[in-house]
Write a protein that holds these residues in place. Structure first.
Motif, PDB file in Angstrom:
ATOM      1  N   LYS A 113      58.474 -40.954  41.821  1.00 24.20           N
ATOM      2  CA  LYS A 113      57.265 -41.595  41.324  1.00 24.20           C
ATOM      3  C   LYS A 113      57.567 -42.784  40.415  1.00 24.20           C
ATOM      4  O   LYS A 113      56.916 -43.828  40.494  1.00 24.20           O
ATOM      5  CB  LYS A 113      56.422 -40.553  40.585  1.00 24.20           C
ATOM      6  CG  LYS A 113      55.085 -41.036  40.079  1.00 24.20           C
ATOM      7  CD  LYS A 113      54.343 -39.888  39.417  1.00 24.20           C
ATOM      8  CE  LYS A 113      53.008 -40.337  38.864  1.00 24.20           C
ATOM      9  NZ  LYS A 113      52.286 -39.196  38.210  1.00 24.20           N
ATOM     10  N   SER A 201      58.901 -33.037  40.621  1.00 18.04           N
ATOM     11  CA  SER A 201      58.786 -34.434  41.038  1.00 18.04           C
ATOM     12  C   SER A 201      58.128 -34.497  42.408  1.00 18.04           C
ATOM     13  O   SER A 201      57.985 -33.486  43.100  1.00 18.04           O
ATOM     14  CB  SER A 201      60.167 -35.106  41.076  1.00 18.04           C
ATOM     15  OG  SER A 201      61.069 -34.370  41.879  1.00 18.04           O
ATOM     16  N   PHE A 230      60.430 -29.135  34.546  1.00 18.79           N
ATOM     17  CA  PHE A 230      59.681 -30.282  34.034  1.00 18.79           C
ATOM     18  C   PHE A 230      60.009 -31.486  34.899  1.00 18.79           C
ATOM     19  O   PHE A 230      60.940 -31.465  35.703  1.00 18.79           O
ATOM     20  CB  PHE A 230      60.033 -30.561  32.573  1.00 18.79           C
ATOM     21  CG  PHE A 230      61.439 -31.085  32.389  1.00 18.79           C
ATOM     22  CD1 PHE A 230      61.675 -32.443  32.265  1.00 18.79           C
ATOM     23  CD2 PHE A 230      62.513 -30.211  32.360  1.00 18.79           C
ATOM     24  CE1 PHE A 230      62.971 -32.915  32.115  1.00 18.79           C
ATOM     25  CE2 PHE A 230      63.809 -30.677  32.199  1.00 18.79           C
ATOM     26  CZ  PHE A 230      64.040 -32.034  32.074  1.00 18.79           C
ATOM     27  N   GLU A 232      58.443 -35.751  36.270  1.00 15.85           N
ATOM     28  CA  GLU A 232      57.466 -36.824  36.250  1.00 15.85           C
ATOM     29  C   GLU A 232      56.126 -36.453  36.880  1.00 15.85           C
ATOM     30  O   GLU A 232      55.122 -37.118  36.639  1.00 15.85           O
ATOM     31  CB  GLU A 232      58.036 -38.046  36.974  1.00 15.85           C
ATOM     32  CG  GLU A 232      58.373 -37.789  38.429  1.00 15.85           C
ATOM     33  CD  GLU A 232      59.066 -38.959  39.106  1.00 15.85           C
ATOM     34  OE1 GLU A 232      59.492 -39.876  38.378  1.00 15.85           O
ATOM     35  OE2 GLU A 232      59.176 -38.965  40.342  1.00 15.85           O
ATOM     36  N   SER A 233      56.084 -35.392  37.686  1.00 17.37           N
ATOM     37  CA  SER A 233      54.844 -35.018  38.370  1.00 17.37           C
ATOM     38  C   SER A 233      54.161 -33.800  37.750  1.00 17.37           C
ATOM     39  O   SER A 233      53.267 -33.207  38.353  1.00 17.37           O
ATOM     40  CB  SER A 233      55.132 -34.739  39.848  1.00 17.37           C
ATOM     41  OG  SER A 233      55.599 -35.903  40.496  1.00 17.37           O
ATOM     42  N   GLU A 234      54.556 -33.441  36.546  1.00 17.46           N
ATOM     43  CA  GLU A 234      53.999 -32.251  35.904  1.00 17.46           C
ATOM     44  C   GLU A 234      52.490 -32.364  35.710  1.00 17.46           C
ATOM     45  O   GLU A 234      51.747 -31.420  35.971  1.00 17.46           O
ATOM     46  CB  GLU A 234      54.687 -32.020  34.563  1.00 17.46           C
ATOM     47  CG  GLU A 234      54.317 -30.707  33.899  1.00 17.46           C
ATOM     48  CD  GLU A 234      55.141 -30.437  32.647  1.00 17.46           C
ATOM     49  OE1 GLU A 234      54.784 -29.501  31.906  1.00 17.46           O
ATOM     50  OE2 GLU A 234      56.146 -31.152  32.431  1.00 17.46           O
ATOM     51  N   SER A 235      52.023 -33.542  35.290  1.00 17.33           N
ATOM     52  CA  SER A 235      50.584 -33.711  35.071  1.00 17.33           C
ATOM     53  C   SER A 235      49.812 -33.623  36.392  1.00 17.33           C
ATOM     54  O   SER A 235      48.689 -33.103  36.431  1.00 17.33           O
ATOM     55  CB  SER A 235      50.302 -35.050  34.388  1.00 17.33           C
ATOM     56  OG  SER A 235      50.750 -36.134  35.196  1.00 17.33           O
ATOM     57  N   ASP A 236      50.418 -34.105  37.483  1.00 16.28           N
ATOM     58  CA  ASP A 236      49.763 -34.021  38.797  1.00 16.28           C
ATOM     59  C   ASP A 236      49.583 -32.559  39.208  1.00 16.28           C
ATOM     60  O   ASP A 236      48.548 -32.187  39.771  1.00 16.28           O
ATOM     61  CB  ASP A 236      50.606 -34.745  39.854  1.00 16.28           C
ATOM     62  CG  ASP A 236      50.734 -36.233  39.581  1.00 16.28           C
ATOM     63  OD1 ASP A 236      49.815 -36.801  38.955  1.00 16.28           O
ATOM     64  OD2 ASP A 236      51.748 -36.825  39.993  1.00 16.28           O
ATOM     65  N   ARG A 238      49.330 -29.932  37.172  1.00 12.05           N
ATOM     66  CA  ARG A 238      48.317 -29.300  36.328  1.00 12.05           C
ATOM     67  C   ARG A 238      46.906 -29.661  36.806  1.00 12.05           C
ATOM     68  O   ARG A 238      45.998 -28.821  36.792  1.00 12.05           O
ATOM     69  CB  ARG A 238      48.522 -29.694  34.867  1.00 12.05           C
ATOM     70  CG  ARG A 238      49.815 -29.146  34.278  1.00 12.05           C
ATOM     71  CD  ARG A 238      49.904 -29.382  32.786  1.00 12.05           C
ATOM     72  NE  ARG A 238      51.170 -28.911  32.251  1.00 12.05           N
ATOM     73  CZ  ARG A 238      51.456 -27.656  31.964  1.00 12.05           C
ATOM     74  NH1 ARG A 238      50.530 -26.718  32.153  1.00 12.05           N
ATOM     75  NH2 ARG A 238      52.637 -27.316  31.472  1.00 12.05           N
ATOM     76  N   LYS A 239      46.718 -30.896  37.216  1.00 10.12           N
ATOM     77  CA  LYS A 239      45.414 -31.317  37.737  1.00 10.12           C
ATOM     78  C   LYS A 239      45.085 -30.567  39.023  1.00 10.12           C
ATOM     79  O   LYS A 239      43.950 -30.145  39.240  1.00 10.12           O
ATOM     80  CB  LYS A 239      45.416 -32.828  37.985  1.00 10.12           C
ATOM     81  CG  LYS A 239      45.463 -33.670  36.732  1.00 10.12           C
ATOM     82  CD  LYS A 239      45.530 -35.153  37.072  1.00 10.12           C
ATOM     83  CE  LYS A 239      45.645 -36.007  35.806  1.00 10.12           C
ATOM     84  NZ  LYS A 239      45.773 -37.450  36.140  1.00 10.12           N
ATOM     85  N   GLU A 240      46.093 -30.400  39.880  1.00 11.50           N
ATOM     86  CA  GLU A 240      45.875 -29.683  41.140  1.00 11.50           C
ATOM     87  C   GLU A 240      45.542 -28.221  40.889  1.00 11.50           C
ATOM     88  O   GLU A 240      44.623 -27.658  41.517  1.00 11.50           O
ATOM     89  CB  GLU A 240      47.128 -29.793  42.011  1.00 11.50           C
ATOM     90  CG  GLU A 240      47.038 -29.096  43.352  1.00 11.50           C
ATOM     91  CD  GLU A 240      46.031 -29.728  44.300  1.00 11.50           C
ATOM     92  OE1 GLU A 240      45.514 -29.016  45.181  1.00 11.50           O
ATOM     93  OE2 GLU A 240      45.757 -30.943  44.151  1.00 11.50           O
TER      94      GLU A 240
END
Length: 330
Positions: A113, A201, A230, A232-236, A238-240
């Motif tokens: 990403k 990721s 952990f 770079e895609s951790e926030s993605d 959590r949203k999913e």
């Protein structure tokens, strides 16, 4: 593993003690084993020499080669040393330079990403393909290259015309006693735990795993999923998770250290080894495949070339079609 060289050795001294060299078969045309030494990193060494020495020492722990002897290989695997600098320093010291290529790094960078979302980095990595140019220079100068699967070896031969005898395949298998403290799992059919452990990721395709789990959770009320790690895609992720019907059975336990691994593996019934289907994943075999097998934990894995071949031998996993949540759910 042999003890490090004495700190009082003379500047630029090249270690000649036999215990500091590897006999690695099949790396040379005449099948004569290579001798790979250590350049001692003294303060008056050149920067390139210090970079090479630091990289070799850092890689030593990961480079044990179980050949039935005390021999080891030390190889450069450090981003701080450019390939040409490392090669020049090795030539100057009169030792072979062995390059660690566990993955197809240029393809990996194109899938991450941080390189896709930054316009300048995307230009350098995906359009101009600068990492490929660096890789070409590195592999062409290396005396030997270590890879982890046949696919990577074939790629180097095809893409850069590297002779087969300069490439060795070494699996990232753990020592037989590494997981000796992890007990056999007595599964409780009313509490089945799946676990993912590693980087978070885009190339790991964890969104497919989450969606597949949500489908399966609707049919199997006893299953749970924990994602440890952990990236770079951790926030993605959590949203999913927030959009899923069975989010209450999914946890993200965050970063972990080497000391946490035994505890994490002990707590699961099944591991998960997932990845996007790409040039990157088709040229590597992750350590987790061997780790889960070694500690008696079957696992779910993305169906891709290297793993399909490997599973013919270890037979402890179930494949699913990458990018397909319905296939993962089954």
């Amino acid at each position: 593993m042999a003890a490090p060289p004495p700190a009082h050795a003379a500047p630029h001294q090249l270690v000649q003690d036999e215990s500091y060299f590897l006999r690695l078969p099949n790396m040379a045309k005449d099948k004569t084993p290579l001798r790979v030494g250590v350049i001692l990193p003294f303060s008056n060494s050149s920067p390139a020499t210090r970079n090479l020495a630091a990289a070799m020492m850092k890689a030593a722990e990961l480079a044990l080669y179980d050949s039935g002897s005390r021999d080891i290989v030390l190889m450069t695997a450090d981003d701080s040393a450019k390939p040409e600098e490392a090669a020049n320093a090795a030539r100057k010291a009169g030792i072979p330079w062995v390059l660690d290529m566990a993955e197809h790094y240029p393809a990996g960078m194109r899938s991450w990403k941080r390189y896709n979302t930054n316009p300048l980095l995307n230009l350098l990595v995906s359009t101009l393909r600068v990492p490929d140019l660096i890789e070409r220079k590195g592999v062409s100068r290396a005396d030997g290259i270590l890879v982890v699967c046949e696919e990577q070896k074939d790629r180097l031969r095809r893409q850069y015309q590297i002779p087969s005898e300069r490439i060795e395949i070494i699996f990232n298998t753990p020592n037989r006693t590494r997981f000796i403290n992890i007990p056999d799992k007595l599964r409780n059919p009313f509490d089945v735990q799946f676990g993912y452990h590693g980087m978070i990721s885009q190339d790991r395709d964890l969104i497919t795993v989450l969606r597949g789990f949500d489908i399966a959770a609707g049919k199997h009320p006893s299953i749970k999923l924990d994602i440890a790690g952990f990236g770079e895609s951790e926030s993605d992720l959590r949203k999913e998770i927030a959009t899923l019907r069975h989010s209450d059975r999914i946890t993200m336990s965050g970063p972990f250290t080497h000391a946490d691994v035994d505890r994490l593996y002990t707590g699961i019934d099944f591991g998960i080894c997932c990845c996007e289907l790409s040039e990157f994943s088709e040229n590597a075999i992750a350590n987790k495949y061997f780790d889960y097998a070694a500690c008696g934990r079957p696992f779910l894995f993305t169906e891709q070339g290297p793993m399909i071949r490997l599973m013919e031998h270890i037979r402890c996993g179930i494949a699913y079609r990458g990018g397909d949540p319905e296939a993962a759910a089954k």
